[in-house]
Design an enzyme around this catalytic site. Structure first.
Site, mmCIF file in Angstrom:
data_model
loop_
_atom_site.group_PDB
_atom_site.id
_atom_site.type_symbol
_atom_site.label_atom_id
_atom_site.label_comp_id
_atom_site.label_asym_id
_atom_site.label_seq_id
_atom_site.Cartn_x
_atom_site.Cartn_y
_atom_site.Cartn_z
ATOM 1 N N GLU A 146 0.780 -1.048 -0.127
ATOM 2 C CA GLU A 146 -0.035 0.042 0.025
ATOM 3 C C GLU A 146 0.722 1.238 0.129
ATOM 4 O O GLU A 146 0.700 2.163 0.952
ATOM 5 C CB GLU A 146 -0.954 -0.105 1.266
ATOM 6 C CG GLU A 146 -1.678 -1.359 1.346
ATOM 7 C CD GLU A 146 -3.243 -0.961 2.266
ATOM 8 O OE1 GLU A 146 -2.772 -0.191 2.983
ATOM 9 O OE2 GLU A 146 -3.933 -1.898 2.100
ATOM 10 N N GLU A 198 -4.152 -9.076 0.684
ATOM 11 C CA GLU A 198 -4.585 -8.774 1.855
ATOM 12 C C GLU A 198 -6.105 -8.743 1.741
ATOM 13 O O GLU A 198 -6.480 -8.038 0.981
ATOM 14 C CB GLU A 198 -3.922 -7.385 2.511
ATOM 15 C CG GLU A 198 -3.886 -7.314 3.749
ATOM 16 C CD GLU A 198 -3.327 -5.876 4.179
ATOM 17 O OE1 GLU A 198 -2.087 -5.832 3.949
ATOM 18 O OE2 GLU A 198 -4.009 -5.093 4.735
HETATM 19 C C1 GAL Z 1 -4.177 -2.574 5.570
HETATM 20 C C2 GAL Z 1 -2.753 -2.413 5.675
HETATM 21 C C3 GAL Z 1 -2.207 -3.511 6.889
HETATM 22 C C4 GAL Z 1 -3.495 -2.990 8.091
HETATM 23 C C5 GAL Z 1 -4.687 -3.374 7.653
HETATM 24 C C6 GAL Z 1 -5.721 -3.218 8.521
HETATM 25 O O1 GAL Z 1 -4.634 -1.382 4.733
HETATM 26 O O2 GAL Z 1 -2.120 -2.861 4.727
HETATM 27 O O3 GAL Z 1 -1.050 -3.076 7.293
HETATM 28 O O4 GAL Z 1 -3.180 -1.564 8.434
HETATM 29 O O5 GAL Z 1 -4.955 -2.323 6.771
HETATM 30 O O6 GAL Z 1 -6.953 -3.357 8.161
#
Ligand code: GAL
Length: 876
Positions: free
Chosen positions: A482, A564
Site C-alpha cells: 500500500e 490482503e
Molecule cells: C491495510 C494495511 C495493513 C493493516 C490493515 C488493517 O490497509 O496494509 O497493514 O493496516 O490495513 O485493516
C-alpha cells in the site's frame, strides 16, 4: 579416519559436521587436520539500559558516514567510502571497557525492553503502536572472550545480528565498528580489526524514534545474535545460492553458486566442493549418505576480495518439497567445503528444497504441477505478550495453530521475518510471501523507513533476498505494501527498480506488491509480475464486487491474488445484538453495526469490518466467483500489538486476528477451517448459550461447518434444517428466541452424517481448569509451555462471560511465569503480571524452565471463591 570425521573431532561440535556426513564423505580423499568456522550464539549475559533522553549526543546523522559502508556489498553502483578517521563515540563511557555496567539490567537476547513495560492509556496517546514504551535509546553491553589462537591465526571475526530495533550501531573495545538502520533486516559486522585476545567489550546502541511504525515495533536487540569465526578464506555472508532448474521424477538438476571471500592480504588458491544430503527436518542436519556431489572447482581469490564459483549436479529420484497437507515438505542440505592443498578451511551448510512453482493466470499457484489454492494469512512479527523478542516455540505455536485451521501460506507483513520463521515454514510445509517494505519514498508516519529509502533500499533489498532465497517455502517476493506512490509515476519507476533488483538476485520467483488503490490502468499494475490486491479485488466495504475482473481482463497473462483480504474484526466471545442480516457490514456503534463503543468491543458474529474491509463470507464469495484468483492472505492470522481499529483511542492490540493475542481461537477460526479443510468433519456453533438477560429475545445462531447441510436443535426440538447455497459459507438461524438449556447442531455432507456441536447454558463459576500445550519442554531457558485456564462451572464447562481475577504461580520446580494474557485488546495489565483477569472465560500464562534445569514444574492458577487448578510441566 576420514577427513570429515577428523574435522568433526577438532571442532568439538561447533562446525556441526554430523557423524552421518562423515560416513557419507568416507569416499573423499583424506586430508590434513583442519580448523574451520565456528558459529556460536552470543545471546546470553548482556547488560542493558534504556534512556528516554539521548544520553550520548549521538544520532544516525552523526554516525552515518561510518554505517553506510555496510551497504557496499549490496550496491551495484558507487560504493560508500569509509571515513579514514575513527568513528565517533569512543569518548562515550558506555563503549569503554572500564565502564561499570553492574547497575544496568542483566538481560539475555532476544530482548524487547518495551514488552515488559506499562501500557500508556493517557488520552493523547493512540493505540496504534500498542501503548508500550518502545521509544528511546537503548544501550547493550557484553564481554566477548576471543582466544589467542583466533587472533594469531588471523581469523575473521563477525557479529551476525538477525535483527535489532532500530538504527543499530556497534562499538568493539571503544571503536566504532558499524551498524545497520533497518530493524527488520539481518546484518553482519566485521569485528576483526578491533578484536584482541581475551576480553573484548561489545557495545550496541539502538535508537527508536516515536512515529517510526504503524504498529508495535518492539524495542532492542529482538532477534538472535551470533559470533562467527572463520579462516580468512571462507564462504561469504549468505554466500550460497541454489536453484533447481529442471525437475522430473527421475532427476533434478542442482545449480549452486558459492561466493568465496578472502579477507587475508595474500591471494589464495582453493578448492570448493559440495555434497548434497537429505535434511533431517527435526535436527536440521544432514542424514544418510550423500545423494549428489559437486566436484571440486579450483579458484584463486585475491587478497581482500570475493569471488564466486558455479557448480552443478543432479539428484536422482528427488524427494520434492511441497506444502502440507497434500504434499510433503522434503528438504535437502548442501554441505560446501573450501580447502587448500588438502586442508579444509571452511564448511558451510545450505538447507534447500526441490520443487517447481508455476504462476498460472487462470488457475493460480501450482507446486510441482499440482494446483494449491492459497489459503493464506498475513501476520506481524510480534509474539503477543512476549512482544517482538523472537522465540522459536512461540513462533512454532503460531504456525501450528494456523496450520490446524488449514492455513497453507504466510505473508510476512510488512517486513523480513526472523530467519527461524522461514525455517519453520520450510519444515512445516507452508508457502511464504516474503515481504520487505511498508513504505518507499513517502511517509506513512513521520519517522518510518521512507527516511532511509533513498540510501538503503537497494542494500536492504539485496541483502534480504540473499538471506532468504534458498528457502523452498518462499514462493514469491513482495516489494511493498500500500505505497503512497502506488498510482503515480514515482511508484511505477520505483517498482521497476526494485523488481529488477529482485530478478537479478533471484530470477526463479515472481514479485508482487500489495495494491489497495492502484487500478488496472496504473503503471505499477503493468510493471509487477503478480497482481497483488488489498481489499479492492473483492470490493471494499459494502461494494457488491471489486476489481478482480477488470485486472484479469487487462492482464490476462498475470496471476492475481489478494495480498490482503477481510480485515474482519472481533472480540473473542463477545456477541452484540441485534445482528446484521447482511453477509458483511461496516462496523459502527449503531444497532446491527457490531460495535460497542462504550465497552470497546466488536461482535464475534464475524460479520463486521472497517470501511475498506469485509467479512470472510464476502471474500469467499468473490474468490469463488473469480476462480482464476490464486487465493488470499487474510488480515490477520493472529492478533498483534497495536492497530486496535476501531478503538485506537482506548485499546492496545488488534481486533483483526482470527486467533486472539493470547492464542485462543475466535469463532472465525472455524469459519476458515470449514472452508480451508473441507475434508475435516467439523461443526461450530455460535454464540454461547448462557444469556441470563436474553430470555425471550431474538438471539441469532450461526453454524460454521465443512458439511453442506445442518439441523439446529433447541432443547432437543428442531429449529429447522438448512442446506448451504452456492455462495453461503455459514448457516444462519437469525430468528431463534433464547431459552436456556441446550443448543445443538447436526450436520451432513453429501447426504451422510458429518459432524455435530453443542453448547449448554452453564451454571455459576466453580473452578479453574488448567491445561498445557505440551507436558514436556526443554530446560534450555528458551522453550515455553503455554498454560491455559478456563473458568468452569460445576460440570466443567467454560463460563463464557467469566472475568475472574486469576493468579498464576509456579508452586514447585525450576520454572517461572514469563507473561500472562487473555486476548482482550483493552487489557492494560502489564504482560509480566502474574495476576490477570479472565476474558470471556479464559486466560493464559507462558512458562519457561530455568536455564539448564530439569524436573517437574507445577503451575497453579487461583481465583477467589473458585477451586484452584494445577498442571505439571516436565523440563528435561
Ligand atoms: C491495510 C494495511 C495493513 C493493516 C490493515 C488493517 O490497509 O496494509 O497493514 O493496516 O490495513 O485493516
Amino acid at each position: 579416519m576420514s577427513f570429515l570425521s577428523k574435522c568433526g573431532t577438532v571442532l568439538a561440535g561447533l562446525l556441526l559436521v554430523s557423524k552421518m556426513q562423515s560416513e557419507a564423505a568416507a569416499t573423499m580423499r583424506p586430508r590434513a587436520e583442519v580448523l574451520g568456522r565456528e558459529r556460536v550464539s552470543v545471546n546470553d549475559d548482556w547488560r542493558f539500559q534504556r534512556f528516554t533522553e539521548n544520553p550520548d549526543g549521538l544520532s544516525y546523522d552523526i554516525l552515518k558516514p561510518w554505517i553506510l559502508p555496510a551497504a557496499n556489498p549490496y550496491l551495484s553502483g558507487t560504493k560508500h567510502e569509509k571515513p579514514s578517521e575513527p568513528g565517533p563515540g569512543s569518548n562515550i563511557t558506555f563503549v569503554q571497557s572500564g565502564f561499570d555496567d553492574k547497575a544496568w539490567d542483566a538481560v539475555d537476547l532476544p530482548h524487547d525492553w518495551a514488552a515488559t513495560g506499562e501500557f500508556d492509556f493517557s488520552e493523547d496517546v493512540s493505540g496504534g503502536t500498542g501503548r508500550l514504551p518502545f521509544t528511546g535509546i537503548g544501550w547493550y553491553r557484553k564481554s566477548l572472550t576471543i582466544s589467542e589462537e583466533t587472533i594469531q591465526a588471523g581469523k575473521s571475526i563477525y557479529l551476525d545480528v538477525d535483527g535489532a530495533m532500530a538504527y543499530a550501531t556497534a562499538w568493539l573495545n571503544g571503536e566504532l565498528v558499524g551498524g545497520w538502520p533497518y530493524p527488520y533486516n539481518s546484518f553482519r559486522l566485521d569485528l576483526t580489526p578491533y578484536a584482541k585476545t581475551g576480553d573484548n567489550v561489545l557495545a550496541i546502541r539502538v535508537d527508536n524514534a516515536p512515529e517510526s511504525a504503524r504498529w508495535y515495533p518492539g524495542a532492542g536487540i529482538y532477534r538472535n545474535t551470533w559470533l562467527v569465526t572463520a579462516n580468512p578464506v571462507h564462504v561469504g555472508y549468505h554466500g550460497t545460492y541454489i536453484t533447481t532448474p529442471t525437475i522430473s521424477a527421475e532427476q533434478a538438476s542442482i545449480q549452486l553458486k558459492v561466493e568465496v571471500e578472502n579477507t587475508g592480504n595474500a591471494s589464495q588458491t582453493v578448492q570448493v566442493e559440495t555434497e548434497i544430503f537429505e535434511l533431517d527436518s527435526a535436527s536440521r542436519k544432514a542424514t544418510g549418505q550423500a545423494v549428489a556431489k559437486i566436484s571440486a572447482s579450483t579458484l584463486s581469490v585475491s587478497g581482500n576480495s570475493k569471488q564466486s564459483v558455479n557448480g552443478s549436479t543432479t539428484v536422482a529420484n528427488p524427494k520434492l518439497w511441497g506444502p502440507a497437507p497434500k504434499q510433503t515438505p522434503n528438504e535437502y542440505i548442501a554441505v560446501t567445503t573450501i580447502s587448500s592443498n588438502g586442508t579444509a578451511l571452511d564448511t558451510y551448510e545450505t538447507p534447500f528444497g526441490i520443487r517447481t512453482v508455476t504462476y498460472d493466470p487462470n488457475q493460480g499457484i501450482l507446486i510441482n504441477g499440482q494446483h494449491v489454492p492459497v489459503y493464506g494469512t498475513c501476520n506481524h512479527h510480534d509474539l503477543g505478550s512476549l512482544g517482538a523478542a523472537f522465540n522459536y516455540r512461540a513462533a512454532e505455536r503460531q504456525i501450528e495453530m494456523l496450520q490446524e485451521m488449514g492455513n497453507n501460506a504466510l505473508r510476512t507483513s510488512h517486513n523480513p521475518p526472523a530467519p527461524e520463521w522461514l525455517e519453520l515454514a520450510d519444515k512445516m510445509g507452508l508457502m511464504v510471501m516474503d515481504e520487505i517494505f511498508d513504505t518507499w519514498n513517502y511517509a506513512k508516519v513521520d519517522n518510518d523507513f521512507h527516511l532511509l529509502f533513498p540510501e538503503w533500499s537497494e542494500a536492504d533489498l539485496r541483502s534480504f533476498i540473499r538471506r532468504d532465497r534458498n528457502h523452498p517455502s518462499i514462493i514469491s517476493w513482495s516489494i511493498g505494501n500500500e505505497l503512497a506512490e502506488q498510482s503515480n509515476a514515482t511508484g511505477t519507476a520505483t517498482a521497476k527498480r526494485l523488481q529488477d533488483i529482485v530478478h537479478e538476485e533471484d530470477p526463479t520467483k515472481h514479485v508482487t506488491v500489495g495494491m489497495n488503490n492502484a487500478g488496472p490502468t496504473t503503471g505499477l499494475a503493468a510493471e509487477i509480475d503478480i497482481i497483488g490486491l488489498n481489499y479492492q479485488g473483492e470490493g471494499k466495504g459494502n461494494a457488491a464486487s471489486g476489481s478482480f475482473a477488470a485486472f484479469h481482463s487487462k492482464f490476462p497473462d498475470k496471476m492475481i491474488w489478494s495480498t490482503e483480504s477481510a480485515s474482519t474484526i472481533s472480540s473473542r466471545g463477545v456477541y452484540i445484538f441485534p445482528v446484521t442480516s447482511n453477509k458483511s457490514a461496516i462496523v459502527g456503534g449503531g444497532p446491527g453495526e457490531g460495535g460497542d463503543p462504550i465497552n470497546n468491543h466488536v461482535s464475534a458474529y464475524e460479520l463486521y469490518a472497517p470501511e475498506w474491509a469485509a467479512s470472510p463470507d464476502k471474500v469467499f464469495e468473490q474468490q469463488d466467483r473469480h476462480p482464476y484468483v490464486a487465493g488470499e492472505f487474510v488480515w490477520t492470522g493472529w492478533d498483534y500489538i497495536g492497530e486496535p481499529t476501531p478503538y485506537d483511542n482506548s485499546s492496545r492490540s488488534s481486533y483483526f486476528g482470527i486467533i486472539d493475542l493470547a492464542g485462543f481461537k475466535k469463532d472465525r477460526f472455524y469459519l476458515y477451517q470449514a472452508r480451508w479443510r473441507p475434508d475435516l468433519p467439523m461443526a461450530h456453533i455460535l454464540p454461547h448459550w448462557t444469556w441470563p438477560d436474553r430470555e425471550g429475545k431474538v438471539t441469532p445462531v450461526h453454524v460454521f461447518t465443512s458439511g453442506d447441510e445442518a439441523e439446529l436443535f433447541i432443547n432437543g426440538k428442531s429449529a429447522g434444517r438448512q442446506k448451504r447455497g452456492q455462495y453461503d459459507y455459514r448457516l444462519r438461524w437469525d430468528n431463534v428466541t433464547y431459552t436456556p438449556g441446550e443448543i445443538s447442531v447436526k450436520t451432513w455432507k453429501n447426504g451422510a452424517e458429518w459432524a455435530s456441536a453443542s453448547h449448554r447454558t452453564v451454571g455459576a463459576a466453580a473452578a479453574l481448569n488448567v491445561t498445557v500445550d505440551r507436558a514436556k519442554i526443554d530446560g534450555d531457558g528458551k522453550d515455553l509451555a503455554f498454560v491455559s485456564v478456563a473458568v468452569v462451572d460445576e460440570k466443567g464447562d467454560t463460563v463464557p462471560a467469566a472475568d475472574n481475577e486469576i493468579t498464576f504461580e509456579v508452586v514447585s520446580g525450576p520454572g517461572e511465569i514469563v507473561t500472562t494474557d487473555n486476548g482482550d485488546p483493552r487489557d492494560g495489565t502489564p504482560f509480566p503480571s502474574k495476576t490477570r483477569k479472565a476474558f470471556s472465560g479464559l486466560a493464559l500464562a507462558i512458562v519457561r524452565a530455568e536455564k539448564g534445569a530439569s524436573g517437574e514444574i507445577v503451575v497453579e492458577a487461583k481465583a477467589e471463591g473458585l477451586v484452584a487448578g494445577k498442571v505439571t510441566v516436565t523440563a528435561a
